[in-house]
Design a protein around this motif. Structure first.
Motif, PDB file in Angstrom:
ATOM      1  N   HIS A 509       3.474  -0.969 -16.369  1.00 52.93           N
ATOM      2  CA  HIS A 509       2.615   0.161 -16.020  1.00 52.93           C
ATOM      3  C   HIS A 509       2.439   0.146 -14.503  1.00 52.93           C
ATOM      4  O   HIS A 509       1.750  -0.725 -13.957  1.00 52.93           O
ATOM      5  N   VAL A 510       3.094   1.074 -13.818  1.00 54.08           N
ATOM      6  CA  VAL A 510       3.075   1.114 -12.362  1.00 54.08           C
ATOM      7  C   VAL A 510       2.356   2.373 -11.910  1.00 54.08           C
ATOM      8  O   VAL A 510       2.839   3.492 -12.140  1.00 54.08           O
ATOM      9  N   ARG A 511       1.200   2.205 -11.281  1.00 57.67           N
ATOM     10  CA  ARG A 511       0.439   3.320 -10.707  1.00 57.67           C
ATOM     11  C   ARG A 511       0.698   3.345  -9.207  1.00 57.67           C
ATOM     12  O   ARG A 511       0.283   2.443  -8.482  1.00 57.67           O
ATOM     13  N   THR A 512       1.381   4.367  -8.746  1.00 56.30           N
ATOM     14  CA  THR A 512       1.675   4.449  -7.314  1.00 56.30           C
ATOM     15  C   THR A 512       0.419   4.665  -6.484  1.00 56.30           C
ATOM     16  O   THR A 512       0.405   4.340  -5.296  1.00 56.30           O
ATOM     17  N   ASP A 513      -0.645   5.214  -7.106  1.00 57.53           N
ATOM     18  CA  ASP A 513      -1.903   5.388  -6.381  1.00 57.53           C
ATOM     19  C   ASP A 513      -2.818   4.176  -6.521  1.00 57.53           C
ATOM     20  O   ASP A 513      -3.874   4.114  -5.883  1.00 57.53           O
ATOM     21  N   HIS A 514      -2.443   3.211  -7.336  1.00 60.47           N
ATOM     22  CA  HIS A 514      -3.173   1.948  -7.464  1.00 60.47           C
ATOM     23  C   HIS A 514      -2.131   0.835  -7.576  1.00 60.47           C
ATOM     24  O   HIS A 514      -1.916   0.258  -8.638  1.00 60.47           O
ATOM     25  N   PRO A 515      -1.450   0.513  -6.462  1.00 60.14           N
ATOM     26  CA  PRO A 515      -0.289  -0.380  -6.523  1.00 60.14           C
ATOM     27  C   PRO A 515      -0.616  -1.841  -6.807  1.00 60.14           C
ATOM     28  O   PRO A 515       0.277  -2.599  -7.184  1.00 60.14           O
TER      29      PRO A 515
END
Length: 547
Positions: A509-515
């Motif tokens: 699970h990769v959140r670009t806004d929460h790296p």
């Protein structure tokens, strides 16, 4: 009796009815292992599969079975080391006790499979072993070079045929029958012509595999539409970790490909192949201590970043240079054949590859015995969330899990039936309505691939949720396609809800806004169930990961 009982007329609107002690949904490794064990225990069992009995996800598994066998392992390797690698890959969300238990049961499970006639590749010192991403030792046993799943499926199907296990092919399960107390007591099904039927049983095992068809490109077959997870959710079961969908780093890239793409097993990297970009620069250099054999989430994310950095804009693939791997065609005949069909010679040129949806890490919450939160409902295999995988699956743990949990689920059913813990199937009733929200599949796959794949952010997830809401239409579940599309719509909504709430990056699970990874706030699983109106809701109570 050795088989299910069929009657000519149902008490519902169905046109036919059958009875059994256990209905198994799915004919992959978990489903057939469970069915065979249930027959050994004297249960009347009926297997239901949407396609042919040997046409599930298991047959496409290439790499092998991760297992530490007595007397056949690297110096210093152990079941404990295998468990430690699994926990490391799971990025803080594995249930360590479940990992130790399931991994520890692996050697006996493989021995039982071999006793059924499964033939694994041999070396001069025993079974041939290789290494895959995330493993610290050579402990992956394989068959047919890169056709392990096909051999496992062959052995199980042959044994099921020899034991005359009843199999209902080309039937799709629609919904669970439930008693007034909410217990599961069977399922409704449709045949290939849309003729409805009822299967009454005090126990139903969901072993339907994954949900790769949520995305435009996947390693999964066409039947992997998440309908087992959707059925369990509609039956009141709890799910968890649905935001964690593992993307395999390397499927064979062909421009414009959709649906199931040929897998390039990471065992190719285990034999020395290297990921490079269009300029020939190594993709994994400096990214992880294990380099090209880093866990799948790390490699997939690195490939995605490298594609985004390509000169002139976003590229859509990288390359796997296997030209130095000796005897490629002999060691990897399945991959070689797929490459040849695409006009690629792995011995002479790098293989174009790209990440694609591969395995669901979460699913229906179960114990290590397959029991769910709903009486009469059991789950095993990819559709289940046992705590083994956490936020990212370790390579080749999947066939192992199916072998172990399939057998245990059958034993749990037998024990519950003997104890009188299951419901009277005569009390089961289908849902009051056979209508569900359905989004058009192509639009759903495009929006999920664009906004809810490897890289996600709040804005994109909100767009995906809005598109689903606006495009979904209440439709009758009168065909297999409608059942599958309704399942994809529900599972997509569940995934989006869980992914939007988890404001960190962890595992696949990769959140670009929460790296960053936030252990203080997010080292726990998110349980999810359906509201009375049928919408996925995240429960306040969390499922803690064991330390």
């Amino acid at each position: 009796m050795t088989g299910p009982v069929f009657t000519s007329q149902s008490k519902t609107c169905a046109q036919w009815e059958a009875r059994a002690d256990l209905v198994v949904l799915g004919s992959g490794v978990a489903g057939l292992t469970a069915a065979l064990r249930a027959r050994q225990l004297g249960l009347r069992v009926l297997v239901v599969t949407k396609a042919a009995v040997d046409d599930g996800n298991t047959r496409w598994a290439q790499g092998g079975v991760a297992v530490v066998l007595d007397g056949e392992h690297d110096d210093g390797d152990s079941v404990a080391a295998h468990a430690a690698d699994t926990v490391t890959a799971g990025a803080g969300l594995c249930d360590a006790a479940a990992v130790r238990d399931i991994v520890g049961a692996g050697p006996a499970a493989v021995a039982r499979l071999r006793a059924l006639g499964a033939r694994f590749d041999a070396s001069s010192t025993g079974l041939a072993r290789t290494r895959e991403g995330g493993h610290s030792a050579l402990r992956v046993v394989h068959a047919g070079g890169d056709a392990t799943g096909a051999e496992v499926e062959r052995a199980l199907v042959a044994e099921a045929g020899g034991r005359r296990v009843p199999v209902l092919e080309r039937h799709v399960a629609v919904d669970a029958l439930r008693t007034p107390l909410g217990e599961v007591a069977g399922v409704t099904v449709l045949d290939p012509h849309g003729v409805p039927g009822v299967l009454r049983a005090p126990a139903v095992l969901v072993a339907t595999g994954g949900l790769g068809q949520l995305y435009q490109a996947t390693s999964n077959p066409e039947v992997a539409t998440g309908d087992g997870l959707a059925l369990a959710l509609r039956a009141g079961a709890l799910a968890a970790d649905v935001e964690f969908v593992q993307f395999h780093p390397t499927v064979l890239y062909t421009r414009g490909a959709r649906g199931r793409c040929p897998l390039v097993t990471e065992a190719v990297r285990g034999e020395g192949a290297v990921l490079v970009d269009a300029t020939g620069a190594p993709v994994m250099r400096g990214v992880h201590p294990l380099g090209d054999l880093a866990p799948r989430d790390v490699v997939s994310a690195a490939i995605t970043r490298r594609m985004a950095q390509a000169p002139g804009g976003v590229d859509d693939h990288v390359y796997l240079d296997a030209t130095a791997v000796p005897g490629f065609a002999r060691r990897f005949p399945t991959v070689h054949a797929a490459c040849a069909a695409a006009g690629v010679d792995p011995a002479r040129q790098p293989i174009p590859v790209t990440p694609a949806a591969h395995f669901a890490c979460g699913g229906v919450v179960t114990g290590i015995d397959g029991r769910t939160t709903v009486t009469g409902l059991y789950a095993a295999g990819e559709v289940a969330r046992t705590g083994l995988h956490g936020a990212n699956r370790l390579a080749s743990n999947s066939l192992l899990e199916g072998l172990v949990l399939g057998e245990r689920a059958a034993e749990a059913v037998a024990a519950d039936l003997a104890a009188g813990a299951c419901a009277d199937p005569r009390l089961g009733q289908p849902p009051e309505t056979d209508v569900a929200p359905v989004a058009e599949r192509d639009s759903l796959q495009r929006v999920m691939s664009r906004y809810a794949a490897i890289g996600r952010d709040a804005e994109g997830l909100a767009v995906a949720g809005s598109v689903l809401d606006l495009s979904s239409v209440d439709s009758p579940l009168w065909t297999q396609e409608a059942v599958e599309d309704a399942a994809l719509t529900l599972v997509a909504a569940a995934l989006i809800a869980a992914a939007a709430r988890r404001t960190e990056s962890r595992g696949c699970h990769v959140r670009t806004d929460h790296p960053g990874r936030d252990d203080a706030a997010w080292r726990h699983s998110q349980p999810l169930r359906l509201s009375p109106s049928g919408q996925p809701v995240l429960a306040e109570k969390i499922v803690e990961a064991a330390s």
